[in-house]
Design a protein around this motif. Structure first.
Motif, PDB file in Angstrom:
ATOM      1  N   VAL A  40      18.829 -17.200  10.121  1.00 17.65           N
ATOM      2  CA  VAL A  40      19.320 -17.207   8.741  1.00 17.65           C
ATOM      3  C   VAL A  40      19.124 -15.839   8.102  1.00 17.65           C
ATOM      4  N   LEU A  41      17.932 -15.260   8.259  1.00 16.52           N
ATOM      5  CA  LEU A  41      17.643 -13.961   7.657  1.00 16.52           C
ATOM      6  C   LEU A  41      18.524 -12.859   8.244  1.00 16.52           C
ATOM      7  N   ILE A  42      18.632 -12.842   9.563  1.00 14.75           N
ATOM      8  CA  ILE A  42      19.441 -11.801  10.196  1.00 14.75           C
ATOM      9  C   ILE A  42      20.916 -11.987   9.862  1.00 14.75           C
ATOM     10  N   GLY A  43      21.379 -13.236   9.817  1.00 11.78           N
ATOM     11  CA  GLY A  43      22.754 -13.502   9.423  1.00 11.78           C
ATOM     12  C   GLY A  43      23.013 -13.067   7.990  1.00 11.78           C
ATOM     13  N   ALA A  44      22.029 -13.328   7.111  1.00 11.49           N
ATOM     14  CA  ALA A  44      22.181 -12.925   5.712  1.00 11.49           C
ATOM     15  C   ALA A  44      22.260 -11.411   5.582  1.00 11.49           C
ATOM     16  N   VAL A  45      21.445 -10.721   6.361  1.00 12.19           N
ATOM     17  CA  VAL A  45      21.474  -9.258   6.342  1.00 12.19           C
ATOM     18  C   VAL A  45      22.818  -8.754   6.861  1.00 12.19           C
ATOM     19  N   ALA A  46      23.324  -9.406   7.899  1.00 11.39           N
ATOM     20  CA  ALA A  46      24.598  -8.982   8.487  1.00 11.39           C
ATOM     21  C   ALA A  46      25.748  -9.081   7.495  1.00 11.39           C
ATOM     22  N   VAL A  47      25.675 -10.050   6.567  1.00 10.79           N
ATOM     23  CA  VAL A  47      26.758 -10.208   5.592  1.00 10.79           C
ATOM     24  C   VAL A  47      26.449  -9.532   4.259  1.00 10.79           C
ATOM     25  N   GLY A  48      25.295  -8.851   4.190  1.00  9.39           N
ATOM     26  CA  GLY A  48      25.018  -8.031   3.016  1.00  9.39           C
ATOM     27  C   GLY A  48      24.033  -8.569   2.008  1.00  9.39           C
ATOM     28  N   LEU A  49      23.381  -9.720   2.275  1.00 11.70           N
ATOM     29  CA  LEU A  49      22.445 -10.267   1.289  1.00 11.70           C
ATOM     30  C   LEU A  49      21.223  -9.366   1.131  1.00 11.70           C
ATOM     31  N   GLY A  50      20.787  -8.750   2.241  1.00  6.54           N
ATOM     32  CA  GLY A  50      19.645  -7.857   2.144  1.00  6.54           C
ATOM     33  C   GLY A  50      19.923  -6.696   1.206  1.00  6.54           C
ATOM     34  N   VAL A  77       8.886 -21.148   4.230  1.00  9.03           N
ATOM     35  CA  VAL A  77       8.009 -19.991   4.068  1.00  9.03           C
ATOM     36  C   VAL A  77       8.759 -18.707   4.391  1.00  9.03           C
ATOM     37  N   ALA A  78       9.561 -18.724   5.432  1.00  6.88           N
ATOM     38  CA  ALA A  78      10.271 -17.518   5.871  1.00  6.88           C
ATOM     39  C   ALA A  78      11.450 -17.174   4.968  1.00  6.88           C
ATOM     40  N   VAL A  79      12.280 -18.156   4.631  1.00  3.34           N
ATOM     41  CA  VAL A  79      13.515 -17.840   3.902  1.00  3.34           C
ATOM     42  C   VAL A  79      13.273 -17.546   2.428  1.00  3.34           C
ATOM     43  N   THR A  80      12.091 -17.873   1.889  1.00  2.00           N
ATOM     44  CA  THR A  80      11.801 -17.558   0.495  1.00  2.00           C
ATOM     45  C   THR A  80      10.998 -16.267   0.362  1.00  2.00           C
ATOM     46  N   ASN A  81      10.867 -15.530   1.461  1.00  2.00           N
ATOM     47  CA  ASN A  81      10.127 -14.267   1.435  1.00  2.00           C
ATOM     48  C   ASN A  81      11.118 -13.101   1.413  1.00  2.00           C
ATOM     49  N   PRO A  82      11.290 -12.434   0.267  1.00  2.00           N
ATOM     50  CA  PRO A  82      12.288 -11.354   0.200  1.00  2.00           C
ATOM     51  C   PRO A  82      11.938 -10.167   1.078  1.00  2.00           C
ATOM     52  N   LYS A  83      10.656 -10.031   1.441  1.00  2.00           N
ATOM     53  CA  LYS A  83      10.252  -8.921   2.308  1.00  2.00           C
ATOM     54  C   LYS A  83      10.941  -9.024   3.665  1.00  2.00           C
ATOM     55  N   GLY A  84      11.224 -10.262   4.086  1.00  2.00           N
ATOM     56  CA  GLY A  84      11.918 -10.448   5.361  1.00  2.00           C
ATOM     57  C   GLY A  84      13.328  -9.885   5.318  1.00  2.00           C
ATOM     58  N   TYR A  85      14.033 -10.146   4.225  1.00  2.00           N
ATOM     59  CA  TYR A  85      15.397  -9.637   4.086  1.00  2.00           C
ATOM     60  C   TYR A  85      15.407  -8.100   4.018  1.00  2.00           C
ATOM     61  N   LEU A  86      14.457  -7.553   3.253  1.00  2.00           N
ATOM     62  CA  LEU A  86      14.404  -6.101   3.130  1.00  2.00           C
ATOM     63  C   LEU A  86      13.993  -5.454   4.449  1.00  2.00           C
ATOM     64  N   PHE A 113      14.541  -6.615   7.548  1.00  2.00           N
ATOM     65  CA  PHE A 113      15.677  -6.633   8.468  1.00  2.00           C
ATOM     66  C   PHE A 113      16.777  -5.680   8.010  1.00  2.00           C
ATOM     67  N   SER A 114      16.958  -5.549   6.688  1.00  2.00           N
ATOM     68  CA  SER A 114      17.990  -4.643   6.172  1.00  2.00           C
ATOM     69  C   SER A 114      17.695  -3.200   6.556  1.00  2.00           C
ATOM     70  N   ALA A 115      16.404  -2.835   6.566  1.00  2.00           N
ATOM     71  CA  ALA A 115      16.031  -1.468   6.919  1.00  2.00           C
ATOM     72  C   ALA A 115      15.888  -1.278   8.429  1.00  2.00           C
ATOM     73  N   PHE A 116      15.515  -2.353   9.116  1.00  2.00           N
ATOM     74  CA  PHE A 116      15.158  -2.260  10.534  1.00  2.00           C
ATOM     75  C   PHE A 116      16.351  -2.410  11.467  1.00  2.00           C
ATOM     76  N   LEU A 117      17.158  -3.429  11.248  1.00  2.00           N
ATOM     77  CA  LEU A 117      18.225  -3.748  12.195  1.00  2.00           C
ATOM     78  C   LEU A 117      19.299  -2.666  12.320  1.00  2.00           C
ATOM     79  N   PRO A 118      19.760  -2.062  11.207  1.00  2.00           N
ATOM     80  CA  PRO A 118      20.836  -1.071  11.352  1.00  2.00           C
ATOM     81  C   PRO A 118      20.489   0.101  12.267  1.00  2.00           C
ATOM     82  N   GLN A 119      19.207   0.366  12.463  1.00  2.00           N
ATOM     83  CA  GLN A 119      18.806   1.459  13.346  1.00  2.00           C
ATOM     84  C   GLN A 119      19.164   1.181  14.803  1.00  2.00           C
ATOM     85  N   PHE A 120      19.406  -0.087  15.129  1.00  2.00           N
ATOM     86  CA  PHE A 120      19.711  -0.461  16.505  1.00  2.00           C
ATOM     87  C   PHE A 120      21.165  -0.917  16.671  1.00  2.00           C
TER      88      PHE A 120
END
Length: 210
Positions: free
Chosen positions: A52-62, A121-130, A132-139
């Motif tokens: 869910v978090l990675i999918g959200a980042v992929a579509v721009g929620l992060g 616990v995971a999906v209500t933590n905004p640090k997770g979205y941020l 992944f937003s900073a981490f994933l694009p590097q790869f």
């Protein structure tokens, strides 16, 4: 995406996941209270949240959370409140080692409830979205289709997440068998205190500003 990139992603992810966070602490607590088998739904809930978090980042929620102070704060305080609630419940637990061991055979706590707790616990933590937003694009290779790349990274990350949580659950289960009753209660309270500390850190967490 080549093998070297995937291995680099896996190595960095392993370190990040292994560092105790809310879902890892829940895996430890679930393992000590319910046993490894009944802790698995919690692990699956956390794994689902990874997608869910990675999918959200992929579509721009992060990016939206990074840009919007209001929505970042809403999610942050919801997540902090939920972590604090779980922490207080663990601190107030009247459980004992005998109860914990009995529940390992199939207690009253449903698999859905265990899984939902870790997911929330995971999906209500905004640090997770941020993160992944900073981490994933590097790869991610911008010259290739990105959806398949995000999916591959999600599979790698979730597999590592499950493996590490499983290890924590095994440790918790074995600890519950060897600790005396008071020791088992203090282990649970230690997890509760750690969750409260994480709730406090999340409540005071601020977005990085340019």
């Amino acid at each position: 995406m080549d093998a070297v990139t995937i291995l680099a992603f896996a190595a960095v992810s392993f370190v990040g996941i292994a560092t105790p966070g809310p879902t890892v602490l829940l895996a430890l607590n679930n393992g000590s209270r319910y046993g490894v088998r009944r802790a698995i739904p919690g692990m699956l809930g956390a794994v689902f949240s990874d997608f869910v978090l990675i999918g959200a980042v992929a579509v721009g929620l992060g990016a939206l959370l990074a840009a919007s102070e209001f929505w970042f704060s809403v999610l942050k305080y919801c997540g902090a409140a939920y972590l604090a609630f779980l922490g207080v419940m663990l601190l107030r637990s009247k459980g004992s080692l005998d109860v914990a061991l009995a529940e390992q055979g199939g207690g009253s706590r449903s698999a859905i409830a265990i899984g939902l707790k870790s997911f929330m616990v995971a999906v209500t933590n905004p640090k997770g979205y941020l993160f992944f937003s900073a981490f994933l694009p590097q790869f991610i290779d911008p010259t290739s289709p990105q959806a398949s790349q995000y999916l591959l990274l999600a599979l790698v990350f979730s597999a590592l997440d499950f493996f590490i949580m499983f290890g924590y659950a095994v440790f918790g289960s074995q600890a519950a068998r060897f600790l005396k009753t008071s020791g088992a209660i203090w282990l649970e309270r230690a997890c509760g205190g750690a969750l409260l500390a994480l709730a406090g850190s999340l409540a005071f967490y601020r977005r990085a500003t340019a």
